[in-house]
Design an enzyme around this catalytic site. Structure first.
Site, PDB file in Angstrom:
ATOM      1  CB  CYS A 254     -26.644 -15.047  80.701  1.00 45.32           C
ATOM      2  SG  CYS A 254     -25.850 -15.109  82.337  1.00 45.32           S
TER       3      CYS A 254
ATOM      4  CD  GLU B  61     -24.634 -27.357  81.530  1.00 45.06           C
ATOM      5  OE1 GLU B  61     -24.889 -26.553  80.612  1.00 45.06           O
ATOM      6  OE2 GLU B  61     -24.907 -28.575  81.458  1.00 45.06           O
TER       7      GLU B  61
ATOM      8  CD  GLU C  98     -20.103 -15.315  80.190  1.00 52.12           C
ATOM      9  OE1 GLU C  98     -20.465 -15.129  79.023  1.00 52.12           O
ATOM     10  OE2 GLU C  98     -20.520 -16.287  80.872  1.00 52.12           O
TER      11      GLU C  98
END
Length: 136
Positions: free
Chosen positions: A90, A48, A59
């Site tokens: 996601c 992040e 991923e």
């Protein structure tokens, strides 16, 4: 828990890298291990950033490691995250996987306190748009 030796190796790799995730904002640590066409396992974790759009999903990190390591195609994906609910890729990462995997590739999504969900890429991303639709 994983049943096959391959899934055990993928689970172990995903969990090892998940422990290194940089998730100070969401506190949601994710690890991914990919089995590639070269027989190697490539892993990645989420990273992040205070400027949220520039962070990396696990991923995407694993795919980048695969490409950098010389792998061309994904043959199996293992995702681990916290909790009991399966941690699935996601939408953006489903599309990223689509770039490098056939629709029948299995994606194992695992909240480590629960049972894994096993789906094909086609089940997770139905009616998808892939590289074969673009002109060569």
């Amino acid at each position: 828990m994983p049943n096959t030796p391959t899934d055990q190796a993928l689970f172990k790799a995903a969990e090892a890298v998940r422990a290194r995730a940089h998730a100070p904002y969401s506190r949601f640590h994710v690890g991914v291990a990919l089995l590639a066409d070269d027989g190697e396992i490539y892993s990645g974790c989420n990273v992040e950033n205070a400027a949220y759009p520039v962070g990396n999903c696990a991923e995407a990190s694993a795919i980048a490691a695969m490409v950098a390591g010389g792998g061309k195609r994904i043959t199996r994906v293992y995702v681990t995250g916290p909790g009991s609910a399966p941690v699935t890729p996601c939408g953006g990462c489903r599309q990223r996987i689509r770039e490098f995997a056939d629709l029948d590739v299995q994606i194992i999504s695992h909240g480590v306190d629960g049972e894994p969900l096993i789906c094909t890429l086609e089940q997770l991303l139905p009616h998808s748009f892939g590289p074969e639709y673009l002109p060569k």
